[in-house]
Design a protein around this motif. Structure first.
Motif, PDB file in Angstrom:
ATOM      1  N   ASN A   1      -6.859   2.785 -27.038  1.00 30.18           N
ATOM      2  CA  ASN A   1      -7.679   3.434 -26.026  1.00 30.18           C
ATOM      3  C   ASN A   1      -8.406   2.468 -25.101  1.00 30.18           C
ATOM      4  O   ASN A   1      -9.006   2.888 -24.139  1.00 30.18           O
ATOM      5  CB  ASN A   1      -8.702   4.366 -26.692  1.00 30.18           C
ATOM      6  CG  ASN A   1      -8.005   5.534 -27.349  1.00 30.18           C
ATOM      7  OD1 ASN A   1      -7.101   6.120 -26.769  1.00 30.18           O
ATOM      8  ND2 ASN A   1      -8.399   5.847 -28.568  1.00 30.18           N
ATOM      9  N   HIS A   2      -8.379   1.194 -25.422  1.00 30.90           N
ATOM     10  CA  HIS A   2      -9.193   0.273 -24.653  1.00 30.90           C
ATOM     11  C   HIS A   2      -8.433  -0.794 -23.877  1.00 30.90           C
ATOM     12  O   HIS A   2      -8.548  -0.891 -22.668  1.00 30.90           O
ATOM     13  CB  HIS A   2     -10.230  -0.393 -25.555  1.00 30.90           C
ATOM     14  CG  HIS A   2     -11.240   0.578 -26.073  1.00 30.90           C
ATOM     15  ND1 HIS A   2     -10.923   1.505 -27.042  1.00 30.90           N
ATOM     16  CD2 HIS A   2     -12.536   0.795 -25.736  1.00 30.90           C
ATOM     17  CE1 HIS A   2     -11.994   2.245 -27.284  1.00 30.90           C
ATOM     18  NE2 HIS A   2     -12.979   1.847 -26.517  1.00 30.90           N
ATOM     19  N   SER A   3      -7.676  -1.586 -24.596  1.00 31.65           N
ATOM     20  CA  SER A   3      -7.131  -2.793 -23.980  1.00 31.65           C
ATOM     21  C   SER A   3      -6.004  -2.518 -22.998  1.00 31.65           C
ATOM     22  O   SER A   3      -4.852  -2.427 -23.389  1.00 31.65           O
ATOM     23  CB  SER A   3      -6.592  -3.732 -25.053  1.00 31.65           C
ATOM     24  OG  SER A   3      -7.580  -4.019 -25.991  1.00 31.65           O
ATOM     25  N   HIS A   4      -6.332  -2.463 -21.757  1.00 29.31           N
ATOM     26  CA  HIS A   4      -5.256  -2.361 -20.786  1.00 29.31           C
ATOM     27  C   HIS A   4      -4.719  -3.743 -20.443  1.00 29.31           C
ATOM     28  O   HIS A   4      -3.570  -3.908 -20.114  1.00 29.31           O
ATOM     29  CB  HIS A   4      -5.736  -1.645 -19.539  1.00 29.31           C
ATOM     30  CG  HIS A   4      -6.061  -0.211 -19.791  1.00 29.31           C
ATOM     31  ND1 HIS A   4      -7.336   0.246 -19.948  1.00 29.31           N
ATOM     32  CD2 HIS A   4      -5.260   0.862 -19.970  1.00 29.31           C
ATOM     33  CE1 HIS A   4      -7.309   1.541 -20.183  1.00 29.31           C
ATOM     34  NE2 HIS A   4      -6.064   1.944 -20.201  1.00 29.31           N
TER      35      HIS A   4
ATOM     36  N   SER B   1      -9.498  -7.947 -26.918  1.00 34.31           N
ATOM     37  CA  SER B   1      -9.644  -6.974 -25.840  1.00 34.31           C
ATOM     38  C   SER B   1     -10.183  -7.636 -24.589  1.00 34.31           C
ATOM     39  O   SER B   1     -10.750  -8.722 -24.612  1.00 34.31           O
ATOM     40  CB  SER B   1     -10.578  -5.851 -26.268  1.00 34.31           C
ATOM     41  OG  SER B   1     -11.883  -6.369 -26.357  1.00 34.31           O
TER      42      SER B   1
ATOM     43  N   GLU C   1     -12.713  -7.037 -22.825  1.00 33.27           N
ATOM     44  CA  GLU C   1     -14.142  -7.334 -22.801  1.00 33.27           C
ATOM     45  C   GLU C   1     -14.444  -8.622 -23.563  1.00 33.27           C
ATOM     46  O   GLU C   1     -15.273  -9.426 -23.158  1.00 33.27           O
ATOM     47  CB  GLU C   1     -14.947  -6.194 -23.440  1.00 33.27           C
ATOM     48  CG  GLU C   1     -14.634  -4.801 -22.888  1.00 33.27           C
ATOM     49  CD  GLU C   1     -13.464  -4.155 -23.616  1.00 33.27           C
ATOM     50  OE1 GLU C   1     -13.476  -4.171 -24.866  1.00 33.27           O
ATOM     51  OE2 GLU C   1     -12.539  -3.657 -22.951  1.00 33.27           O
TER      52      GLU C   1
ATOM     53  N   ASN D   1      -5.834  -1.484 -30.336  1.00 34.73           N
ATOM     54  CA  ASN D   1      -6.846  -0.549 -29.828  1.00 34.73           C
ATOM     55  C   ASN D   1      -6.342   0.207 -28.606  1.00 34.73           C
ATOM     56  O   ASN D   1      -6.760  -0.071 -27.476  1.00 34.73           O
ATOM     57  CB  ASN D   1      -8.133  -1.318 -29.497  1.00 34.73           C
ATOM     58  CG  ASN D   1      -9.304  -0.371 -29.410  1.00 34.73           C
ATOM     59  OD1 ASN D   1      -9.131   0.837 -29.299  1.00 34.73           O
ATOM     60  ND2 ASN D   1     -10.503  -0.912 -29.458  1.00 34.73           N
TER      61      ASN D   1
END
Lengths: 167, 167
Positions: free
Chosen positions: A109-112, A129, A131, A107
């Motif tokens: 765009n999300h998981s930094h 992720s 979150e 993903n």
DNA sequence: GTTAGTGTGTTATGTTATAACATGTAATGA
DNA sequence: TCATTACATGTTATAACATAACACACTAAC
């Protein structure tokens, strides 16, 4: 059918998926990102990313090189490492330290700060992720430290493999 | 002198310490543990542990080998890797994956899931215990997975180095 | 006093990663 | 137009990290 135990859904981090959709989505995402950032999604970079998306599990640099070789690209080590570094910097690939392997980001765009859950038996790897991992970073204790990168890997045994174990 | 800002204390994870005490304590701990578990704290194992405690930062296996060689031990790779594996299994040493290095555990009796905070500039490494890291494991999402081992490494820049940076 | 378990030593090799330099190609702008 | 640059890829060689396989010594247990 009326009611499912919550666990049944919430724990299936190793679950299968529609790979056609996944693959297409991933390619679209990387194309869009590269256009937006004016980066070159060259044949080599695209191929490396495709190899990783296709397999959907960590591959060693030398495995990638072998696959590159079979499709007409050069297969000397720096080729793979350079492209991998590039894809990592832009968030499309992660390195799984515990396996010396590289895996496509599930993903971009999300998981930094993704968490990787690794079964030592079947070697399946799930990316969870930020979150969903339940991970809370950073703590006050280390607030004076600027986190740029995280390596969070949980190794153990998945329920499928555990049930299959003899003892 | 009457009042200190809380941050001043709470953030000093890279802080110095009385190394004499630290060293002695660590040796005592490992001695006690080995006796209790009927393990052999051989000269080689003791030496490797001492090397790591002495330096108090991650050392590569080959750096350790070099130091071993200088003190009369064999310095062929398996020597170091075997002893390191042993000490890791018993919780006295951790591997820092991001640096391919090995470091003495700063609290053998506590941190089963330690977090390592690594400054990419000065390469200082701090081990933060489970309780203090603010890390919450595992989440319900992954409760079906039995965690046996964790690799949690936070790489970035410490406040000292950040203040020193030019740009 | 043979056997099994453990610890160390040795040789060779496997695996992962990078340095340094060469070549090609496209965009920039004097 | 042609030098300059930035970037991407290619190549050779080597560095850095890790393990396999076998040998031998020592101790404890039977």
């Amino acid at each position: 059918m009326k009611k499912k135990k919550k666990n049944e859904n919430s724990s299936k981090i190793f679950l299968g998926h529609d790979h056609g959709v996944c693959f297409g989505d991933a390619i679209t995402q990387i194309e869009d990102y590269f256009i937006k950032k004016k980066l070159q999604l060259t044949p080599l970079r695209r191929k490396v990313f495709e190899i990783l998306i296709e397999d959907h599990k960590p591959l060693g640099a030398y495995e990638i090189l072998e696959k590159l070789g079979k499709t007409g690209f050069s297969s000397s080590p720096p080729i793979a490492y350079r492209v991998l570094d590039f894809l990592i910097v832009h968030g499309f690939v992660h390195k799984v330290q515990g396996l010396n392997g590289f895996i496509a980001c599930s993903n971009p765009n999300h998981s930094h700060f993704p968490t990787f859950v690794i079964c030592r038996k079947c070697e399946k790897v799930a990316e969870v992720s930020e979150e969903k991992s339940g991970l809370k970073l950073p703590s006050p204790e280390i607030s004076n430290f600027k986190i740029e990168k995280t390596t969070i890997e949980l190794t153990g045994i998945c329920s499928t493999c555990e049930n299959a174990e003899i003892r």
